[in-house]
Enzyme design. Structure first.
Site, PDB file in Angstrom:
ATOM      1  N   GLU A 111      -7.212   0.394  -4.759  1.00  0.00           N
ATOM      2  CA  GLU A 111      -7.156   0.472  -3.559  1.00  0.00           C
ATOM      3  C   GLU A 111      -8.570  -0.304  -2.911  1.00  0.00           C
ATOM      4  O   GLU A 111      -8.498  -1.147  -2.042  1.00  0.00           O
ATOM      5  CB  GLU A 111      -6.824   1.767  -2.654  1.00  0.00           C
ATOM      6  N   ASP A 167     -13.449   5.119   2.302  1.00  0.00           N
ATOM      7  CA  ASP A 167     -12.103   5.358   2.850  1.00  0.00           C
ATOM      8  C   ASP A 167     -11.738   6.984   3.185  1.00  0.00           C
ATOM      9  O   ASP A 167     -11.782   7.509   2.576  1.00  0.00           O
ATOM     10  CB  ASP A 167     -11.123   5.013   1.660  1.00  0.00           C
ATOM     11  N   ASP A 197       0.900  -1.205  -0.013  1.00  0.00           N
ATOM     12  CA  ASP A 197      -0.093  -0.101   0.075  1.00  0.00           C
ATOM     13  C   ASP A 197       0.718   1.334  -0.089  1.00  0.00           C
ATOM     14  O   ASP A 197       1.386   1.578   1.043  1.00  0.00           O
ATOM     15  CB  ASP A 197      -0.806  -0.079   1.258  1.00  0.00           C
ATOM     16  N   LYS A 226       3.068  11.146  -3.354  1.00  0.00           N
ATOM     17  CA  LYS A 226       1.845  10.484  -4.130  1.00  0.00           C
ATOM     18  C   LYS A 226       0.920  11.594  -5.070  1.00  0.00           C
ATOM     19  O   LYS A 226       0.420  11.245  -6.094  1.00  0.00           O
ATOM     20  CB  LYS A 226       1.093   9.853  -3.258  1.00  0.00           C
TER      21      LYS A 226
HETATM   22  P1  ADP Z   1      -4.029   8.536   4.673  1.00  0.00           P
HETATM   23  O1  ADP Z   1      -4.878   7.382   4.112  1.00  0.00           O
HETATM   24  O2  ADP Z   1      -4.483   9.865   4.477  1.00  0.00           O
HETATM   25  O3  ADP Z   1      -2.700   7.957   4.690  1.00  0.00           O
HETATM   26  P2  ADP Z   1      -4.853   7.106   7.332  1.00  0.00           P
HETATM   27  O4  ADP Z   1      -5.752   6.123   6.797  1.00  0.00           O
HETATM   28  O5  ADP Z   1      -3.507   6.499   7.881  1.00  0.00           O
HETATM   29  O6  ADP Z   1      -4.492   8.231   6.274  1.00  0.00           O
HETATM   30  O7  ADP Z   1      -5.452   7.857   8.542  1.00  0.00           O
HETATM   31  C1  ADP Z   1      -4.864   8.811   9.379  1.00  0.00           C
HETATM   32  C2  ADP Z   1      -6.060   9.536   9.782  1.00  0.00           C
HETATM   33  O8  ADP Z   1      -6.593   8.644  10.770  1.00  0.00           O
HETATM   34  C3  ADP Z   1      -5.400  10.647  11.097  1.00  0.00           C
HETATM   35  O9  ADP Z   1      -6.200  11.919  10.844  1.00  0.00           O
HETATM   36  C4  ADP Z   1      -5.430  10.207  12.421  1.00  0.00           C
HETATM   37  O10 ADP Z   1      -5.541  10.838  13.402  1.00  0.00           O
HETATM   38  C5  ADP Z   1      -6.500   9.409  12.277  1.00  0.00           C
HETATM   39  N1  ADP Z   1      -6.796   8.289  13.247  1.00  0.00           N
HETATM   40  C6  ADP Z   1      -5.872   7.086  13.414  1.00  0.00           C
HETATM   41  N2  ADP Z   1      -6.233   6.687  14.620  1.00  0.00           N
HETATM   42  C7  ADP Z   1      -7.478   7.148  15.048  1.00  0.00           C
HETATM   43  C8  ADP Z   1      -8.364   6.744  16.034  1.00  0.00           C
HETATM   44  N3  ADP Z   1      -8.088   5.643  17.055  1.00  0.00           N
HETATM   45  N4  ADP Z   1      -9.455   7.402  16.175  1.00  0.00           N
HETATM   46  C9  ADP Z   1      -9.584   8.576  15.326  1.00  0.00           C
HETATM   47  N5  ADP Z   1      -8.987   8.667  14.424  1.00  0.00           N
HETATM   48  C10 ADP Z   1      -7.765   8.029  14.261  1.00  0.00           C
HETATM   49 MG    MG Z   2      -5.106   5.699   3.069  1.00  0.00          MG
END
Ligand code: ADP
Ligand code: MG
Length: 620
Positions: free
Chosen positions: A185, A207, A25, A86
């Protein structure tokens, strides 16, 4: 990609030897690599046990730093630290200039109009930066799995265009990875939940990440997902939840809202921590400087309600774009860290009227699905021997029909193994043989398709045109062998051929042929219609000529004969040109003026039959 095969001949997996393949990913914020171990797909950790690799690359004069430590340096060394690369993949220098203000980098345009980022190590293209992330993941995988990888499945957003996909492939190549396939994805997330094992249905992938929201609606048919619609908001995510809490703190604490960058960063960190705590707790004690306050989950839910509503609106629109109703969506998969927020889950459940799937870690689900797909594509058997085939026919397979037209028997993207049959008939009276011409391609005219094989079906009993029924069966087995057989149903005469087009087309050729088919689709429809009109006209002309020869003298007077001759001449004239609709019109007219003649022939045939002669003689 081999044409119809999963593995090239001679590269088939040896028994008991697992071919190492991973799913990657390659995310905007975070990247992960996963693999199947002991039958379970799981993300691979680094030496410190971390599975998530922040997609940040910092260039030093003599080395490259990737991951958390690079991300931490983004604020102090912004010019040499590349984050969210990206967003630049597959973009030209002019696209990047649009993003200009938001990005801290110094861009230079190369000869190829690719944007290069100036760093202490010299100019770096987004492809190279992505390759540096992929190299770290590849190394991690080879160390953890203990061997060289045969390849990787790399995921890309469903909306990525050709240039963005090609850039991703180039990055993989640069990192020394063989791309088994680029996978969307949302499809990867659906595969992680085993939804591809269902026969068919519509699934939605919701997502919500840090900075972006994507909704994808997929349709599953025979184990293959097709993207029906995508939508979302490239500026909606968990970061906005953090901002909402930060604004709340400022108001509650009576702070001034023009904070210096350091204070701003601290405030955002406090807000983010509070948000993540509220996922498990009903309320959280928020401390900022010497201010302290209680944030309840209900209050937080109210703060983010407008953002959730925006995401739901995009979902409704995507579903509407598919021409279906919300309740036709049979499963909803949650992806992205922000789908951990309980109110988000609840709101999505309310919208679709069903509980979304959340058991698999939403940060990992895409990589996990990609690893499952990679393992299959590498030719490893799953679950004690059953070979799961998700490979598809990249271009349609079909037959040449009258007028040089391609009739598709197995459409592209059909999973193998597969068998499909279609019935054809003869074109001429008494036709005793038929040439079967097997083709591959998307275009309507055979001259634009690729010829795979030809064979004859002989010994068709003499019948009038259109009476013989010839069933042609296309079969593609699990090894990608295509066999085509033709059988005349009345007599049972049969003929067949095996085609092994494993020398195949290159990916580039397949892409070109597909592009052509989209580009020329409407031209092709016109060309196809013209050919069909010509074939119909020719068939009628031949039939009328035959009838005139047999019964013209006997059944028509001079004037009737002249009218028919005139209309035939007119049609022959039109046949020399390309005006399909005119040919069609004239064919109708000729058919009309010969109606009475045809009826008289039928009459006399019946009379003759009644007078004791046999029908076959009359037909002669
Ligand atoms: P991206 O797809 O942009 O790389 P992610 O899928 O890794 O992002 O998600 C990141 C987001 O998820 C951040 O805003 C983070 O604060 C939020 N996040 C991660 N864990 C939690 C949680 N336990 N509760 C709420 N939000 C969360
Ligand atoms: Mg993502």
């Amino acid at each position: 990609m081999a044409l119809l095969q999963i593995a090239e001949p001679g590269q088939a997996p040896k028994p008991h030897q697992r071919r190492l393949a991973v799913g990657i990913d390659l995310g905007t914020t975070n990247s992960l690599v996963a693999a199947l171990r002991s039958g379970i797909s799981e993300p691979l950790p680094d030496a410190n046990g971390q599975v998530i690799l922040p997609s940040a690359v910092r260039y030093h004069a003599e080395r490259v730093e990737v991951g958390q430590s690079a991300k931490d340096a983004a604020a102090t060394d912004p010019l040499n630290t590349i984050i969210s690369v990206k967003r630049l993949m597959g973009r030209g220098i002019s696209d990047v200039k649009h993003l200009g203000g938001q990005l801290p980098y110094r861009f230079t345009g190369g000869e190829s109009h690719m944007p290069f980022i100036e760093t202490v190590q010299g100019p770096k293209s987004p492809v190279e930066v992505s390759a540096d992330i992929l190299k770290v993941l590849r190394q991690r995988a080879e160390e953890t799995l203990g061997g060289e990888l045969v390849g990787a499945v790399i995921t890309v957003p469903a909306y990525f265009d050709d240039a963005q996909r090609q850039a991703t492939k180039d990055a993989a190549k640069l990192a020394g990875l063989t791309v088994l396939r680029l996978l969307n994805e949302p499809t990867a997330a659906a595969v992680a939940y085993g939804l591809d094992q269902n026969a068919e249905g519509v699934v939605a992938i919701y997502d919500l990440g840090g900075g972006t929201f994507d909704i994808s609606i997929l349709r599953l048919t025979g184990g293959v997902f097709e993207v029906m619609a995508t939508g979302g908001d490239s500026a909606l995510g968990g970061d906005d939840f953090d901002h909402a809490i930060a604004t709340w703190i400022i108001a509650e604490a009576g702070l001034s809202d023009d904070l210096d960058p350091a204070a701003q960063r601290r405030l955002m960190q406090t807000a983010c921590a509070a948000k993540e705590s509220l996922t498990d707790a009903d309320s959280v004690e928020v401390v900022h400087g010497d201010w302290q306050g209680l944030l309840t989950r209900a209050a937080f839910d109210a703060l983010i309600e407008p953002m959730i509503a925006r995401s739901l609106k995009a979902c409704r629109r995507a579903v509407r774009d598919c021409g279906i109703e919300l309740d036709e969506v049979e499963a909803v998969v949650m992806v992205g860290g922000s789908t951990r927020v309980p109110r988000v889950r609840e709101a999505v459940a309310e919208l679709f009227g069903r509980q979304p799937l959340t058991e698999i870690d939403p940060d990992q689900v895409v990589a996990i699905g990609a690893a499952i797909q990679a393992d299959t594509l590498a030719g490893n058997k799953r679950d004690g021997g059953e070979l799961l085939l998700l490979d598809v026919i990249p271009l349609s397979l079909g037959l040449e029909t009258m007028g040089g037209l391609m009739e598709k028997v197995i459409p592209r993207n059909t999973t193998i193994p597969v068998a499909r049959a279609q019935e054809f008939t003869t074109y001429k009276d008494g036709q005793s043989a038929m040439m079967i011409h097997v083709l591959q391609g998307e275009r309507e005219l055979i001259s634009d398709c690729r010829s795979l094989a030809r064979f004859d079906l002989r010994g068709i009993p003499a019948m009038v045109a259109g009476a013989a029924k010839i069933r042609v069966t296309f079969q593609v087995d699990a090894d990608g062998l295509l066999s085509v057989s033709a059988r005349e149903l009345a007599s049972g005469v049969e003929s067949s051929i095996q085609v092994k087009p494993s020398y195949g087309l290159t990916d580039g050729e397949i892409t070109r042929m597909l592009k052509d088919s989209f580009q020329y689709a409407s031209d092709d429809m016109v060309a196809r219609a013209l050919r069909e009109q010509q074939v119909d006209a020719q068939r009628l002309l031949e039939a009328v000529e035959g009838a005139l020869q047999a019964d013209g003298e006997r059944l028509l007077d001079a004037e009737e004969r002249m009218v028919i001759d005139l209309q035939m001449e007119e049609l022959r004239e039109l046949m020399k040109g390309n005006d399909g609709p005119a040919i069609e019109q004239q064919t109708k007219r000729l058919s009309q003026v010969t109606d009475a003649f045809a009826a008289r022939r039928l009459d006399s045939t019946v009379k003759a039959a009644l007078s004791g002669r046999n029908l076959n003689e009359i037909e002669e």
